[in-house]
Design an enzyme around this catalytic site. Structure first.
Site, PDB file in Angstrom:
ATOM      1  N   TYR A   1       0.816  -1.214   0.000  1.00 23.48           N
ATOM      2  CA  TYR A   1       0.000   0.000   0.000  1.00 23.48           C
ATOM      3  C   TYR A   1       0.851   1.266   0.000  1.00 23.48           C
ATOM      4  CZ  TYR A   1      -4.518  -2.195   1.013  1.00 23.48           C
ATOM      5  OH  TYR A   1      -5.683  -2.909   0.941  1.00 23.48           O
TER       6      TYR A   1
ATOM      7  N   LYS B   1       3.227 -15.363   3.102  1.00 19.50           N
ATOM      8  CA  LYS B   1       3.465 -16.112   1.854  1.00 19.50           C
ATOM      9  C   LYS B   1       4.974 -16.354   1.792  1.00 19.50           C
ATOM     10  CE  LYS B   1       2.191 -17.761  -2.217  1.00 19.50           C
ATOM     11  NZ  LYS B   1       1.352 -18.967  -2.395  1.00 19.50           N
TER      12      LYS B   1
ATOM     13  N   ASP C   1      -2.649 -18.446   0.987  1.00 19.80           N
ATOM     14  CA  ASP C   1      -3.593 -19.107   0.071  1.00 19.80           C
ATOM     15  C   ASP C   1      -4.372 -20.199   0.806  1.00 19.80           C
ATOM     16  OD1 ASP C   1      -1.163 -20.436   0.239  1.00 19.80           O
ATOM     17  OD2 ASP C   1      -1.021 -20.928  -1.891  1.00 19.80           O
TER      18      ASP C   1
ATOM     19  N   ASP D   1      -6.497  -7.135   4.313  1.00 15.43           N
ATOM     20  CA  ASP D   1      -7.625  -6.496   3.626  1.00 15.43           C
ATOM     21  C   ASP D   1      -8.510  -7.564   2.985  1.00 15.43           C
ATOM     22  OD1 ASP D   1      -9.165  -4.399   2.416  1.00 15.43           O
ATOM     23  OD2 ASP D   1      -8.101  -4.791   0.541  1.00 15.43           O
TER      24      ASP D   1
ATOM     25  N   ASP E   1     -12.582  -9.189   4.288  1.00 18.45           N
ATOM     26  CA  ASP E   1     -13.834  -9.155   3.504  1.00 18.45           C
ATOM     27  C   ASP E   1     -14.373 -10.579   3.344  1.00 18.45           C
ATOM     28  OD1 ASP E   1     -13.677  -6.361   3.095  1.00 18.45           O
ATOM     29  OD2 ASP E   1     -14.342  -6.530   1.010  1.00 18.45           O
TER      30      ASP E   1
HETATM   31  C1  IPM Z   1     -10.418  -1.069   3.778  1.00 15.17           C
HETATM   32  C2  IPM Z   1     -10.438  -0.538   2.357  1.00 15.17           C
HETATM   33  C3  IPM Z   1      -9.201   0.302   2.104  1.00 15.17           C
HETATM   34  C4  IPM Z   1      -7.986  -0.629   2.217  1.00 15.17           C
HETATM   35  C5  IPM Z   1      -9.160   1.065   0.771  1.00 15.17           C
HETATM   36  C6  IPM Z   1     -10.371   1.892   0.546  1.00 15.17           C
HETATM   37  C7  IPM Z   1      -7.932   1.942   0.706  1.00 15.17           C
HETATM   38  O1  IPM Z   1     -10.584  -1.567   1.439  1.00 15.17           O
HETATM   39  O2  IPM Z   1     -10.358  -0.259   4.715  1.00 15.17           O
HETATM   40  O3  IPM Z   1     -10.472  -2.278   3.965  1.00 15.17           O
HETATM   41  O4  IPM Z   1      -7.673  -1.353   1.259  1.00 15.17           O
HETATM   42  O5  IPM Z   1      -7.372  -0.617   3.263  1.00 15.17           O
HETATM   43 MN    MN Z   2     -10.980  -3.488   2.374  1.00 13.50          MN
END
Ligand code: IPM
Ligand code: MN
Ligand code: NAD
Length: 365
Positions: free
Chosen positions: A141, A186, A218, A242, A246
């Site tokens: 990042y 990884k 993975d 990240d 999700d």
């Molecule tokens: C999160 C988001 C952010 C990240 C983006 C919007 C920069 O996906 O907070 O999870 O990848 O950290």
């Molecule tokens: Mn995110």
């Protein structure tokens, strides 16, 4: 107590869920006799439109002065042109870096009443209670980027200092839980992951009471679906964290449910739901505010040391998830405001019971 809280609603549903979360903080202030002063600032796409930059200096300065920062979400199709010179997400990354909030805590629990919403079989979801600790201010990042007509690079760099501080935080958190730490990397391919793994191995000697395992990212993506209840604290680098969180949100039933706390060395913190600006539902008043409201609970706990109040907010959310009303992502038809109001009613009830116990009386309306 008195506290000064900066809100950064941002874009899309960010504004909608932040308004609900602020209402809950106001409810906490009212019922527990605190004074919270709020100051709203711009970030993200809206800030680009108004000020020409995604994190105006005034927003950052206010965040630095505040006791805690509550953020909604940034981004959206309006600012998503891959050739755009400036992007909303840069504002969020700059904020995380400037505040030094390197440890991003993303707790995952599966509410039994929502287990049917998960794509997994119910029995797999029993006892799922994972705390992801995502490194937040390093890795791909923040590395150097290059772009030419036919190639692009994103440098992924980590220093031992960056790895060690977040790993130590994860070990400390594991000590307050089930004393199991899974470090995800990884290391079979990436040099940064080999540095990560050897750092975890060295630091582990200081925490002999915590059981440590290493998992490649993975296979971790698979194990999260096949054996989610096996995990306690999971620590990993920025990009892996990240993606895995999700994925984890799908186990809970919706991305709209998960909160986060981003912490540095002190009590100062940045709090935000893990979801984005949800352009597909923005402006309709239907976003699930639970991730933002649970972020308020984390703010109360980690920045203001108000554990009782944090638990009251969590209990109020728990009750609403149990009995409804539920937002559309959870199969219901309630809007953001109706969910917010139900949480406020449950919170008031909790506060009343708390006061009654404190005062030794038994009546609560
Ligand atoms: C999160 C988001 C952010 C990240 C983006 C919007 C920069 O996906 O907070 O999870 O990848 O950290
Ligand atoms: Mn995110
Ligand atoms: P998203 O998280 O915004 O949405 C993904 C899906 O989840 C959508 O279908 C959306 O409707 C649903 N969803 C998300 N939050 C919800 C909520 N509270 N209630 C009900 N449903 C919800 O991800 P995306 O669509 O990939 O990204 C949209 C924009 O958001 C992008 O610009 C991205 O960069 C940004 N983003 C910002 C943050 C942040 O500010 N922290 C986090 C993630 C994505």
């Amino acid at each position: 107590m008195k506290a000064h809280i900066v809100t950064l609603p941002g874009d899309g549903v960010g504004t909608e869920v932040t308004a609900a979360a602020v209402a809950v903080l106001q409810g906490v202030a009212e019922h527990y006799d605190h004074h919270f002063a709020f100051e709203e600032h711009a970030i993200g796409g809206g800030a680009i439109d108004t000020f020409g930059e995604p994190l105006p200096a005034a927003s950052l300065a206010a965040c630095q002065r505040a006791d805690a920062v509550l953020l909604g979400a940034v981004g959206g199709p309006k600012w998503s042109d891959p050739n755009a010179p400036v992007r909303p997400e840069q504002g969020l990354l700059a904020l995380r870096a400037a505040l030094g909030v390197y440890a991003n805590l993303r707790p995952l629990q599966v509410h039994p009443a929502l287990a049917n919403l998960s794509p997994l079989k119910n029995e797999k979801l029993k006892d799922v209670d994972v705390l992801f600790v995502r490194e937040l201010t390093g890795g791909a990042y923040f590395g150097a980027k290059t772009r030419s007509a036919d190639s692009a690079t994103d440098e992924c760099k980590y220093t031992v200092t960056e790895i060690e501080r977040v790993v130590r935080r994860a070990f400390e958190l594991a000590r307050g839980r089930r004393r199991q730490l899974t470090s995800v990397d990884k290391a079979n391919v990436l040099e940064t992951s080999r540095l990560w793994r050897s750092t975890v191995q060295r630091v582990a000697a200081d925490y002999p009471d915590v059981k440590v395992e290493h998992q490649l990212v993975d296979s971790m993506a698979m194990l999260l679906l096949t054996q989610p209840s096996r995990y306690d604290v999971v620590v990993t680098e920025n990009l892996f964290g990240d993606i895995l969180t999700d994925e984890a949100a799908a186990l809970a039933g919706s991305l709209g449910l998960l909160p986060s706390a981003s912490l540095g060395n002190g009590t100062h913190g940045l709090y935000e739901p893990i979801h984005g600006s949800a352009p597909d539902i923005a402006g309709q008043g239907v976003a699930n505010p639970v991730g933002a409201i649970l972020s308020v609970a984390l703010l109360l706990r980690h920045s203001l040391a108000l554990e009782e109040e944090a638990r009251a907010v969590e209990a109020a959310v728990h009750e609403v998830l149990q009995h409804g009303p539920r937002s559309r992502d959870l199969g219901g038809s309630a809007g953001t405001a109706a969910v917010r109001d139900a949480v406020l009613v449950a919170l008031e009830q909790h506060a009343c019971i708390h006061r009654a116990i404190f005062a030794g009386v038994r009546a609560c309306g």
